[in-house]
Design a protein around this motif. Structure first.
Motif, mmCIF file in Angstrom:
data_model
loop_
_atom_site.group_PDB
_atom_site.id
_atom_site.type_symbol
_atom_site.label_atom_id
_atom_site.label_comp_id
_atom_site.label_asym_id
_atom_site.label_seq_id
_atom_site.Cartn_x
_atom_site.Cartn_y
_atom_site.Cartn_z
ATOM 1 N N VAL A 108 1.315 2.860 -6.442
ATOM 2 C CA VAL A 108 0.055 2.465 -7.085
ATOM 3 C C VAL A 108 -0.412 1.148 -6.472
ATOM 4 O O VAL A 108 0.384 0.235 -6.290
ATOM 5 N N HIS A 109 -1.703 1.090 -6.128
ATOM 6 C CA HIS A 109 -2.262 -0.143 -5.589
ATOM 7 C C HIS A 109 -3.769 -0.196 -5.854
ATOM 8 O O HIS A 109 -4.380 0.804 -6.208
ATOM 9 N N ILE A 110 -4.319 -1.377 -5.671
ATOM 10 C CA ILE A 110 -5.756 -1.561 -5.841
ATOM 11 C C ILE A 110 -6.443 -0.999 -4.593
ATOM 12 O O ILE A 110 -6.059 -1.346 -3.475
ATOM 13 N N PRO A 111 -7.425 -0.117 -4.761
ATOM 14 C CA PRO A 111 -8.122 0.422 -3.588
ATOM 15 C C PRO A 111 -8.673 -0.709 -2.713
ATOM 16 O O PRO A 111 -9.221 -1.684 -3.219
ATOM 17 N N LEU A 140 -3.360 -12.787 -8.290
ATOM 18 C CA LEU A 140 -3.869 -11.985 -9.400
ATOM 19 C C LEU A 140 -2.984 -12.245 -10.612
ATOM 20 O O LEU A 140 -1.804 -11.898 -10.620
ATOM 21 N N ASP A 141 -3.551 -12.898 -11.615
ATOM 22 C CA ASP A 141 -2.809 -13.266 -12.820
ATOM 23 C C ASP A 141 -2.327 -12.010 -13.543
ATOM 24 O O ASP A 141 -3.136 -11.162 -13.911
ATOM 25 N N GLY A 142 -1.022 -11.873 -13.684
ATOM 26 C CA GLY A 142 -0.452 -10.705 -14.346
ATOM 27 C C GLY A 142 -0.232 -9.533 -13.411
ATOM 28 O O GLY A 142 0.295 -8.502 -13.814
ATOM 29 N N GLY A 143 -0.654 -9.662 -12.149
ATOM 30 C CA GLY A 143 -0.390 -8.659 -11.136
ATOM 31 C C GLY A 143 -1.060 -7.312 -11.386
ATOM 32 O O GLY A 143 -2.017 -7.189 -12.155
ATOM 33 N N CYS A 199 1.015 -8.620 -6.709
ATOM 34 C CA CYS A 199 2.353 -8.034 -6.828
ATOM 35 C C CYS A 199 2.419 -7.347 -8.193
ATOM 36 O O CYS A 199 1.388 -7.038 -8.770
ATOM 37 N N ARG A 200 3.586 -7.140 -8.706
ATOM 38 C CA ARG A 200 3.696 -6.416 -9.984
ATOM 39 C C ARG A 200 3.200 -7.264 -11.150
ATOM 40 O O ARG A 200 2.393 -6.815 -11.953
ATOM 41 N N THR A 201 3.715 -8.513 -11.262
ATOM 42 C CA THR A 201 3.355 -9.356 -12.400
ATOM 43 C C THR A 201 2.839 -10.736 -12.010
ATOM 44 O O THR A 201 2.368 -11.471 -12.864
ATOM 45 N N ASP A 230 -1.506 -7.147 -0.934
ATOM 46 C CA ASP A 230 -0.445 -6.724 -1.850
ATOM 47 C C ASP A 230 0.892 -7.032 -1.185
ATOM 48 O O ASP A 230 1.176 -6.540 -0.101
ATOM 49 N N VAL A 231 1.724 -7.849 -1.840
ATOM 50 C CA VAL A 231 2.975 -8.310 -1.236
ATOM 51 C C VAL A 231 4.208 -7.595 -1.788
ATOM 52 O O VAL A 231 5.328 -8.017 -1.553
ATOM 53 N N ARG A 232 3.991 -6.485 -2.500
ATOM 54 C CA ARG A 232 5.119 -5.710 -3.017
ATOM 55 C C ARG A 232 5.760 -4.899 -1.892
ATOM 56 O O ARG A 232 5.272 -4.869 -0.764
ATOM 57 N N THR A 233 6.840 -4.207 -2.222
ATOM 58 C CA THR A 233 7.481 -3.352 -1.228
ATOM 59 C C THR A 233 6.551 -2.194 -0.888
ATOM 60 O O THR A 233 5.683 -1.819 -1.685
ATOM 61 N N PRO A 234 6.729 -1.612 0.291
ATOM 62 C CA PRO A 234 5.894 -0.467 0.657
ATOM 63 C C PRO A 234 5.974 0.681 -0.349
ATOM 64 O O PRO A 234 4.975 1.347 -0.605
ATOM 65 N N ALA A 235 7.157 0.902 -0.927
ATOM 66 C CA ALA A 235 7.299 1.983 -1.907
ATOM 67 C C ALA A 235 6.488 1.690 -3.167
ATOM 68 O O ALA A 235 5.830 2.580 -3.712
#
Length: 196
Positions: free
Chosen positions: A38-41, A95-98, A71-73, A28-33
């Motif tokens: 919410v994230h994929i287990p 991941l298509d659509g994040g 990421c998000r999207t 997951d390359v989003r910000t830590p916050a």
């Protein structure tokens, strides 16, 4: 300069692959916050901004393993795929659509404290600056240039698929949760792969 399309994987296919013995690893390359909210287990968090500094280590630890970038999207994950491909990693998918598509498909997520995602923060800041520029321009005409500059920045962000404002906002303490330890995330990715 020819560019090859970013390899993608839809939420349904990813869910099936995660249940198989040769499950890919999730990065997951989003910000830590955003990740904490919410994230994929089973996913590990290495923010996009930190990937260039850890590309060689990721290549060494992950070798040719399948890795799905989240990421998000999908936009930041596509940029992450290019960064990691340049570092020599193969077997990368986005991941298509994040995470939004993952949730929309009814797939499981781990939830933490709810926070605004980075894109929502960008819309708030950009909209506020445009509003200040337009309304403030009634009293000080030069302020209308602020609104024009923000509009030009948004057009550039869309055309280049980058966002300087998002990059700046991601550096704020609110978006840099203390729990993000890139070294541990990289080790976890490698360990999870070794245990399969």
């Amino acid at each position: 300069m020819s560019t090859t399309p970013t390899p993608t994987m839809d939420a349904f296919t990813l869910r099936q692959r995660l249940a198989s013995p040769d499950a890919p690893r999730l990065l997951d390359v989003r910000t830590p916050a955003e990740y904490a909210a919410v994230h994929i287990p089973g996913s590990a968090n290495v923010p996009l901004d930190d990937l260039p500094a850890h590309g060689a280590e990721l290549r060494r630890r992950l070798r040719d393993d399948d890795v799905v970038l989240v990421c998000r999207t999908g936009g930041r994950a596509a940029r992450a795929e290019r960064v990691l491909a340049e570092a020599g990693l193969s077997g990368l998918h986005v991941l298509d659509g994040g995470i939004l598509a993952w949730q929309e498909a009814g797939s499981p997520v781990a939830r933490g404290r709810r926070r605004w995602d980075l894109e929502r923060q960008v819309r708030l800041v950009a909209g506020s600056l445009v509003l200040v520029g337009v309304l403030g321009g009634l009293a000080v005409p030069a302020l209308t240039w602020l609104a024009a500059a923000i509009g030009a920045g948004l057009v550039f962000a869309a055309l280049s698929n980058t966002c300087a404002m998002g990059l700046l906002l991601s550096k704020l303490p609110f978006n840099r949760a203390a729990s993000c330890d890139v070294e541990s995330a990289v080790r976890r990715l490698a360990r999870d792969g070794a245990s399969r």
